[in-house]
Scaffold this active site. Structure first.
Site, PDB file in Angstrom:
ATOM      1  N   HIS A   1       0.813  -1.204   0.000  1.00 39.76           N
ATOM      2  CA  HIS A   1       0.000   0.000   0.000  1.00 39.76           C
ATOM      3  C   HIS A   1       0.852   1.262   0.000  1.00 39.76           C
ATOM      4  CE1 HIS A   1      -3.797   2.027   0.907  1.00 39.76           C
ATOM      5  NE2 HIS A   1      -2.951   2.937   1.339  1.00 39.76           N
TER       6      HIS A   1
ATOM      7  N   ARG B   1     -10.888   0.820 -15.861  1.00 43.15           N
ATOM      8  CA  ARG B   1     -11.150  -0.521 -15.313  1.00 43.15           C
ATOM      9  C   ARG B   1     -12.268  -0.392 -14.291  1.00 43.15           C
ATOM     10  NH1 ARG B   1      -5.158  -1.057 -15.737  1.00 43.15           N
ATOM     11  NH2 ARG B   1      -4.705  -3.011 -16.801  1.00 43.15           N
TER      12      ARG B   1
ATOM     13  N   ARG C   1     -14.462   0.172 -19.848  1.00 40.35           N
ATOM     14  CA  ARG C   1     -14.542  -1.272 -20.034  1.00 40.35           C
ATOM     15  C   ARG C   1     -15.594  -1.850 -19.093  1.00 40.35           C
ATOM     16  NH1 ARG C   1      -9.242  -4.813 -18.972  1.00 40.35           N
ATOM     17  NH2 ARG C   1      -9.724  -4.465 -16.785  1.00 40.35           N
TER      18      ARG C   1
ATOM     19  N   GLU D   1      -7.384  -9.667 -26.245  1.00 36.85           N
ATOM     20  CA  GLU D   1      -6.429 -10.145 -25.242  1.00 36.85           C
ATOM     21  C   GLU D   1      -6.384 -11.664 -25.182  1.00 36.85           C
ATOM     22  OE1 GLU D   1      -7.591  -8.605 -21.376  1.00 36.85           O
ATOM     23  OE2 GLU D   1      -9.712  -8.681 -21.902  1.00 36.85           O
TER      24      GLU D   1
ATOM     25  N   ASN E   1      -1.391  -7.467 -21.436  1.00 36.63           N
ATOM     26  CA  ASN E   1      -1.137  -8.144 -20.158  1.00 36.63           C
ATOM     27  C   ASN E   1      -1.650  -9.575 -20.222  1.00 36.63           C
ATOM     28  OD1 ASN E   1      -0.440  -5.565 -19.529  1.00 36.63           O
ATOM     29  ND2 ASN E   1      -2.172  -5.160 -18.190  1.00 36.63           N
ATOM     30  N   ASP E   2      -2.875  -9.712 -20.756  1.00 37.50           N
ATOM     31  CA  ASP E   2      -3.432 -11.052 -20.895  1.00 37.50           C
ATOM     32  C   ASP E   2      -2.976 -11.725 -22.181  1.00 37.50           C
ATOM     33  OD1 ASP E   2      -4.920 -11.688 -18.571  1.00 37.50           O
ATOM     34  OD2 ASP E   2      -6.388 -10.163 -19.131  1.00 37.50           O
TER      35      ASP E   2
ATOM     36  N   ARG F   1       0.664 -14.602 -15.708  1.00 37.92           N
ATOM     37  CA  ARG F   1       1.228 -13.267 -15.482  1.00 37.92           C
ATOM     38  C   ARG F   1       1.509 -12.993 -14.017  1.00 37.92           C
ATOM     39  NH1 ARG F   1      -4.022  -9.445 -17.103  1.00 37.92           N
ATOM     40  NH2 ARG F   1      -3.370  -7.909 -15.583  1.00 37.92           N
TER      41      ARG F   1
ATOM     42  N   CYS G   1      -4.052  -1.066 -24.544  1.00 43.68           N
ATOM     43  CA  CYS G   1      -4.141  -0.568 -23.173  1.00 43.68           C
ATOM     44  C   CYS G   1      -3.404  -1.481 -22.188  1.00 43.68           C
ATOM     45  CB  CYS G   1      -5.599  -0.389 -22.756  1.00 43.68           C
ATOM     46  SG  CYS G   1      -6.559  -1.894 -22.892  1.00 43.68           S
TER      47      CYS G   1
HETATM   48  C1  PEP Z   1      -4.750  -6.460 -20.387  1.00 45.30           C
HETATM   49  O1  PEP Z   1      -5.050  -7.640 -20.212  1.00 45.30           O
HETATM   50  O2  PEP Z   1      -3.771  -6.102 -21.072  1.00 45.30           O
HETATM   51  C2  PEP Z   1      -5.518  -5.392 -19.748  1.00 45.30           C
HETATM   52  C3  PEP Z   1      -5.314  -4.123 -20.053  1.00 45.30           C
HETATM   53  O3  PEP Z   1      -6.447  -5.738 -18.829  1.00 45.30           O
HETATM   54  P1  PEP Z   1      -6.158  -6.175 -17.319  1.00 45.30           P
HETATM   55  O4  PEP Z   1      -4.704  -5.855 -17.028  1.00 45.30           O
HETATM   56  O5  PEP Z   1      -7.114  -5.396 -16.511  1.00 45.30           O
HETATM   57  O6  PEP Z   1      -6.436  -7.630 -17.377  1.00 45.30           O
HETATM   58 MG    MG Z   2      -6.979  -8.232 -19.367  1.00 46.58          MG
END
Ligand code: PEP
Ligand code: MG
Length: 563
Positions: free
Chosen positions: A183, A290, A326, A425, A448-449, A459, A496
């Site tokens: 935090h 988000r 989203r 993703e 990210n996904d 991840r 994103c």
């Molecule tokens: C992603 O998956 O790249 C993304 C932006 O969404 P999140 O990180 O919220 O899964």
């Molecule tokens: Mg994602």
């Protein structure tokens, strides 16, 4: 020299103020007058509440939210009744009963897989400490009335410490415990205060008044260093400020390459306060809101009206600039305990995001109603997460259509022309992006996904994090496929995921033709500066070469040498 965890960037040089936290000793004793113990508890709750309200008056927006969360903990019926029940059933003093209940709550939150929920344990500890100090009649340090500029040295920096911290006086902080996602680290980054955490016993190594110089990028701390060290740190700090001032000049400029290729730099946000930060940092839009954070850290689903207020606030703050909101992306690492979703063996491959929304139409419709109602206040774009096939888009759009018709029947206004897009993703979506492009107004690539699913690398798993590599040729080829499919169908393509703000990859993405880059607020101006100094034509040639390369290592090296 001490080495800790680099938690928040920047350099701090100044005199130390060591915050010695009281070691509270909790006595456990049998009592006769149980009513008296319960009254003492009520009184401590009341006093704590007044203290928090006072901190809140001086706090900034983000800190206000933390203080509100603390008040919610103080009012939590389960916490209150558990303490009173324990006093009653065990005939014990309030301090012991409260300590037991707090430990139980803290352990419960700390055991959760989700980082965000784990962080709630810090808030409970903080409120618990305050209650115990008040019960024991001990004084709580006040950080809002600092006379001089200081570097704070503490065992831990609690949420209420940060909430009352005078940003002008606190040059930085260093602590015994904590890590990059604790935090205190999150708060330090959002307040742009340099910090090094996890220094183990720094509170024993430093005395108030000692001179401290540290670098929040490297995690290195000097105590009473030689003059030459102080001088070099002060010079670096001056340079850092100059770079920041220089970047601030780009706040209103466009993100356009040397050869006039214009892209858009958006910001990723989790709540309306973040939108203010985005705007201050020159965001040309919100590329990802988000919304799941609206659903977390509470005990029931947010109402339509609550959601409407949050979406409206973001649209208004961004004043007509595009805002991609989203729809609920819960599941995976983001849990909602109150939904009682069953534990799954593979939560990232399970019941999550759009899959839940298509199944729980009630939840989805409430969110879509709130979004449509808010759409009249700005430039809304709705985005569905975790789309894997055409059918999901069609199903989601059917529900959206139902909501439109309901609002029409109720004579409730909404914008007629908002865009609807999807996150790309999941590899299946990337592979058929040409087919999906016919169904939507835009794509936003969620790296990210996408990286974790493409390369089968969780991840969240530290052990295999070396395999989680955005330079992986398979990932880069998929990104290129998606951009080309989008453009062939005449729609814009953004990104994103974290890759969009990664300065090592921005040149490749620009060259691949990405239209929009959405990132955290602090990355926006450096990214804009970078793009303004790149040639799109050259990056296009570079991207073409990269896409023929065989390994991540080769690509990374090549880009570093040729940009
Ligand atoms: C992603 O998956 O790249 C993304 C932006 O969404 P999140 O990180 O919220 O899964
Ligand atoms: Mg994602």
């Amino acid at each position: 020299m001490f080495k800790g965890i680099a938690a928040s960037p920047g350099i701090a040089v100044g005199k130390a103020l060591v915050l010695k936290k009281e070691n509270i000793i909790i006595e456990r004793k049998k009592v006769d007058d149980l009513e008296n113990e319960k009254n003492r508890f009520q009184e401590a709750v009341k006093v704590s509440r007044t203290q928090i309200e006072r901190i809140k008056e001086k706090a900034g927006e983000e800190q206000k939210n933390i203080m509100d969360a603390h008040i919610m903990i103080l009012e939590d019926p389960e916490l209150l009744s558990n303490v009173e029940d324990k006093i009653q059933s065990e005939n014990i003093n309030v301090e012991a009963a409260l300590d037991d209940v707090l430990n139980l709550f803290i352990a419960m939150f700390e055991s959760m897989d989700n980082e965000y929920m784990k962080e709630r344990a810090a808030d409970i500890k903080d409120v618990g400490q305050r209650l115990l100090m008040n019960l024991l009649g001990k004084e709580i340090p006040n950080l809002s009335v600092l006379k001089d500029e200081v570097v704070l040295v503490a065992h831990d920096i609690t949420p209420s410490d940060t909430a009352q911290m005078d940003r002008e006086k606190v040059l930085g902080f260093i602590t015994d415990i904590g890590g990059r996602t604790s935090h205190s680290a999150i708060m330090a980054r959002s307040m742009e205060i340099p910090a090094v955490l996890g220094l183990k016993n720094i509170t024993e190594q430093v005395k108030t008044g000692d001179y401290v110089a540290f670098d929040g990028d490297e995690g290195v701390v000097f105590v009473n260093p030689e003059d030459s060290v102080v001088k070099s740190y002060l010079e670096r700090k001056e340079k850092e400020l100059a770079v920041k001032r220089e970047l601030m000049r780009l706040v209103d400029s466009q993100s356009v390459s040397l050869d006039e290729r214009r892209v858009e730099i958006g910001c990723n946000i989790g709540n309306p306060q973040d939108a203010t930060k985005a705007h201050e940092n020159g965001a040309e839009g919100i590329g990802l809101y988000r919304t799941e954070f609206l659903y977390m850290d509470r005990t029931t689903l947010p109402s339509e009206d609550e959601q409407y207020q949050a979406y409206k606030a973001v649209l208004e703050i961004m004043g007509g600039r595009p805002v991609v909101i989203r729809t609920l992306d819960i599941g995976g690492d983001k849990e909602l305990p109150y939904m009682n979703l069953p534990k799954e063996a593979n939560p990232f491959l399970g019941y999550r995001a759009i899959r839940i929304c298509l199944d729980r139409k009630d939840i989805f419709k409430t969110q879509l109603r709130a979004l449509l109602r808010a759409s009249v206040y700005g430039n809304l774009k709705i985005m569905y997460p975790m789309i894997s096939c055409v059918e999901e888009i069609r199903s989601a759009n059917r529900i959206l259509e139902e909501v439109r018709q309901e609002l029409d029947r109720e004579n409730i206004a909404y914008a007629s022309d908002f865009e609807v897009g999807i996150m790309i993703e999941i590899p299946s979506a990337a592979v058929i992006s040409d087919l999906l492009a016919d169904e939507v107004d835009f794509f936003s690539i969620g790296t990210n996904d996408l990286i974790q699913y493409t390369t089968a690398v969780d991840r969240m798993n530290e052990k295999i994090s070396h395999l989680y590599n955005p330079f992986n040729p398979a990932v880069l080829r998929l990104i290129k496929t998606v951009i080309d499919s989008g453009h062939a169908a005449g729609i814009w393509v953004g990104m994103c995921g974290e890759v969009a703000g990664d300065k090592r990859l921005i040149p490749i993405l620009l060259g691949m033709g990405l239209d929009e880059f959405s990132m955290s607020a602090g990355s926006i101006l450096p990214a804009r500066k970078q793009i303004q100094n790149l040639s799109y034509e050259k990056m296009k040639a570079l991207a073409d070469q990269v896409l023929k390369m065989k390994s991540a290592e080769e690509i990374e090296k090549f880009v570093a040498q040729n940009v």
